[in-house]
Design an enzyme around this catalytic site. Structure first.
Site, mmCIF file in Angstrom:
data_model
loop_
_atom_site.group_PDB
_atom_site.id
_atom_site.type_symbol
_atom_site.label_atom_id
_atom_site.label_comp_id
_atom_site.label_asym_id
_atom_site.label_seq_id
_atom_site.Cartn_x
_atom_site.Cartn_y
_atom_site.Cartn_z
ATOM 1 N N CYS A 1 13.418 10.588 7.931
ATOM 2 C CA CYS A 1 13.332 10.201 9.231
ATOM 3 C C CYS A 1 14.654 10.454 9.980
ATOM 4 C CB CYS A 1 12.883 8.618 9.397
ATOM 5 S SG CYS A 1 12.511 8.040 8.076
ATOM 6 N N GLU B 1 8.915 1.161 11.553
ATOM 7 C CA GLU B 1 9.789 2.374 11.604
ATOM 8 C C GLU B 1 9.013 3.620 11.505
ATOM 9 O OE1 GLU B 1 12.229 5.009 10.994
ATOM 10 O OE2 GLU B 1 12.067 4.619 9.050
ATOM 11 N N GLU C 1 8.739 15.651 16.326
ATOM 12 C CA GLU C 1 9.189 15.641 14.718
ATOM 13 C C GLU C 1 8.460 16.557 14.097
ATOM 14 O OE1 GLU C 1 8.281 11.912 12.425
ATOM 15 O OE2 GLU C 1 10.774 12.042 12.082
ATOM 16 N N LYS D 1 0.907 -1.025 0.028
ATOM 17 C CA LYS D 1 -0.101 -0.096 -0.171
ATOM 18 C C LYS D 1 0.988 1.168 0.000
ATOM 19 C CE LYS D 1 -1.855 3.095 1.911
ATOM 20 N NZ LYS D 1 -1.745 4.330 1.453
HETATM 21 P P1 ADP Z 1 3.001 10.350 6.666
HETATM 22 O O1 ADP Z 1 1.917 10.535 5.845
HETATM 23 O O2 ADP Z 1 3.345 11.439 7.947
HETATM 24 O O3 ADP Z 1 4.164 9.859 6.218
HETATM 25 P P2 ADP Z 1 1.506 8.459 7.724
HETATM 26 O O4 ADP Z 1 1.694 7.340 9.060
HETATM 27 O O5 ADP Z 1 0.114 9.080 7.905
HETATM 28 O O6 ADP Z 1 2.523 9.233 7.854
HETATM 29 O O7 ADP Z 1 1.334 7.469 6.413
HETATM 30 C C1 ADP Z 1 2.538 6.643 6.171
HETATM 31 C C2 ADP Z 1 1.497 5.326 5.299
HETATM 32 O O8 ADP Z 1 0.645 4.770 6.192
HETATM 33 C C3 ADP Z 1 0.762 6.108 4.050
HETATM 34 O O9 ADP Z 1 0.918 4.833 3.145
HETATM 35 C C4 ADP Z 1 -0.696 6.033 4.519
HETATM 36 O O10 ADP Z 1 -1.536 5.847 3.807
HETATM 37 C C5 ADP Z 1 -0.475 4.878 5.689
HETATM 38 N N1 ADP Z 1 -1.744 4.965 6.581
HETATM 39 C C6 ADP Z 1 -2.093 5.951 7.145
HETATM 40 N N2 ADP Z 1 -3.191 5.662 8.053
HETATM 41 C C7 ADP Z 1 -3.024 4.445 8.078
HETATM 42 C C8 ADP Z 1 -4.022 3.258 8.774
HETATM 43 N N3 ADP Z 1 -4.907 3.605 9.866
HETATM 44 N N4 ADP Z 1 -3.884 2.092 8.611
HETATM 45 C C9 ADP Z 1 -2.943 1.517 7.550
HETATM 46 N N5 ADP Z 1 -2.128 2.389 7.144
HETATM 47 C C10 ADP Z 1 -2.215 3.772 7.073
#
Ligand code: ADP
Length: 489
Positions: A279, A245, A378, A170
């Site tokens: 990061c 991570e 952060e 994903k």
């Molecule tokens: P950022 O956008 O700051 O990198 P996120 O943690 O929001 O950090 O996003 C990192 C990844 O996690 C993206 O691919 C995002 O779509 C996915 N993501 C966000 N929320 C969820 C969730 N509840 N469950 C699974 N994946 C998620």
């Protein structure tokens, strides 16, 4: 489009989402699938169908496919870098580095495919032979962020594949086309259909569906601490493996004897490369050097800010408007709530070439204290806070005072200071006389405390994320032998 079972398909619902250039929001790269649980179900079914054949393939054969992918990435490095700059915003030089990391790791993993991946052990019983071997986890979900659109997916994908898993990726909402190109090249290399699948969409829909799918036995996640906690809770509920991570608040210590020019160069690179959206970005500097702060500001003053496609640019845009506004809010907090002194930058740029992008000036706070929010949380933007201290003890204490622990560095020529930093810093990655950024693929990458949950990416260590240990004993004595018992008992 989604890549499921070797075919490019739209989301079942037909929904799509937009993909825009952070340097020019009028530039629409395309519309990609906005998937939900139904698409995740299809991808898991495809992965399950592909698993028996992939599991049975000898590891060196899987390694051969990774070598071919590495060669294809090399051939397409320039094209991928341009796509990355247009989709994610980072400068072309950085984009090339991002792709190169994926290439290096593909070749590293290809080599590993013919290396020892288990151990032989003596047995306390005669005519009994013991060994360890790795067993794949099965179907794994890989959830990736936008800041390294090729490197991070490949850090997860290559070891997942080498260990014999089938995966569903994903990709981040902001960088779907880089993920799509990567899948096309994996397909072109001859990886069997269904071994690697891509489901595009939002975290809340596609991401959450992947995490909660009962047949997905592990999740490898890189992203924010907040999202990591949500994913960890669901994985814990289902007793599935998760490797995380997450965020960090990286730090460089500048000792009084440091080569100040070298420190400034390294810290400016560490703090402002990729506009601080790494990061491992240097978002704190703990300084004991009287000339450091002035020299850093002199350096930053020379920065050219503009689109990453302009090879002369030092600082490119941030990923999207939400992130830009989040960083601006932190700058406000630093000035108003924390009361640190804003010595350089601090504003969004909206004139001329910057009008259609998400630009923020490189920003330096001075006279910060370790407990301020800008020194604890952060920010993920081009902002760094200089914290003055007067001893190495205070520097190490300040460095260790956040909840995170990914990357730290120290500039010094004093062996004692360097060795104390190396041993006492609570960070997964420590550099001496080098910036906090710039990981190499053969080294374990990951952090202590809230940065992760103990796993490491890259290196041979990445195999631990994607395989189970199996202890095997083969008894060829033709009698019942009992461990821990005396003869005759
Ligand atoms: P950022 O956008 O700051 O990198 P996120 O943690 O929001 O950090 O996003 C990192 C990844 O996690 C993206 O691919 C995002 O779509 C996915 N993501 C966000 N929320 C969820 C969730 N509840 N469950 C699974 N994946 C998620």
């Amino acid at each position: 489009m989604n890549f499921i079972g070797g075919k490019w398909v739209p989301a079942r619902s037909g929904r799509t989402m937009e993909d825009r250039n952070p340097a020019d929001l009028d530039d629409l790269l395309g519309e990609v699938a906005r998937s939900d649980a139904a698409d995740v179900d299809d991808a898991v079914d495809a992965a399950k169908a592909a698993y028996p054949e992939w599991f049975a393939m000898p590891m060196p054969k899987r390694g051969e496919l990774l070598r071919r992918i590495g060669l294809l990435l090399e051939n397409h490095k320039d094209e991928l870098s341009h796509l990355m700059t247009r989709e994610m915003g980072k400068t072309l030089k950085e984009a090339r580095g991002d792709v190169q990391e994926g290439i290096d790791f593909a070749f590293f993993m290809a080599g590993l495919s013919r290396s020892a991946i288990g151990e032989t052990m003596p047995s306390e019983l005669s005519r009994k032979f013991s060994l360890t071997m790795r067993h794949p986890i099965g179907i794994v979900g890989l959830i990736t962020p936008w800041n390294f659109p090729i490197a991070i997916p490949t850090w997860k994908q290559w070891p997942a594949m080498l260990a014999g898993n089938c995966s569903i990726v994903k990709a981040a909402e902001d960088t779907p086309l880089c993920a799509q190109r990567l899948m096309e090249l994996i397909d072109e290399a001859g990886v069997p259909a269904g071994v690697v699948n891509l489901v595009q969409g939002t975290g809340e829909e596609a991401g959450a569906a992947l995490v909660s799918h009962p047949d997905v036995r592990a999740i490898s996640f890189t992203g924010s601490l907040e999202t990591g906690k949500i994913i960890a809770a669901e994985c814990g509920r289902q007793m599935k493996r998760y490797s995380m991570e997450l965020g960090s608040k990286n730090v460089t210590i500048v000792m009084p004897d440091a080569d100040v020019e070298l420190a400034v160069e390294g810290i400016a690179w560490g703090a402002f490369a990729t506009s601080g959206q790494r990061c491992t970005a240097t978002s704190r500097v703990v300084s004991l050097h009287p000339e450091f702060a002035g020299a850093l500001i002199d350096k930053v003053r020379t920065y050219k800010i503009g689109p990453g496609s302009d090879e002369s640019v030092d600082l490119a845009p941030l990923i999207n408007r939400t992130q830009r506004d989040r960083v601006l809010e932190y700058i406000r907090v630093g000035r108003e709530d924390d009361g640190a002194s804003l010595a350089y930058g601090g504003s969004a740029l909206t004139d001329g070439v910057h009008a259609k992008g998400n630009y923020i000036e490189p920003t330096v706070f001075l006279d910060a204290t370790p407990s301020m929010r800008i020194a604890q949380e952060e920010i993920f933007g081009p902002v760094t806070a200089v914290i003055p201290v007067d001893s190495l003890d205070a520097a190490i204490a300040a460095a260790n005072s956040t909840k995170y622990g990914l990357s730290a560095s120290i500039y010094t020529n004093d062996l004692t200071a360097a060795m104390r930093a190396v041993t006492e810093l609570e960070f997964g990655i420590v550099y001496v006389n080098a910036p906090t950024i710039g990981a190499e693929v053969q080294l374990p990458f990951g952090g202590m405390k809230s940065t992760g949950n103990g796993f490491r990416e890259a290196g041979i260590h990445a195999m631990d994320e994607f395989s189970e240990w199996k202890a095997v004993s083969i008894d060829f004595s033709h009698r019942l032998q009992k461990a821990q018992f005396q003869p005759g008992e």
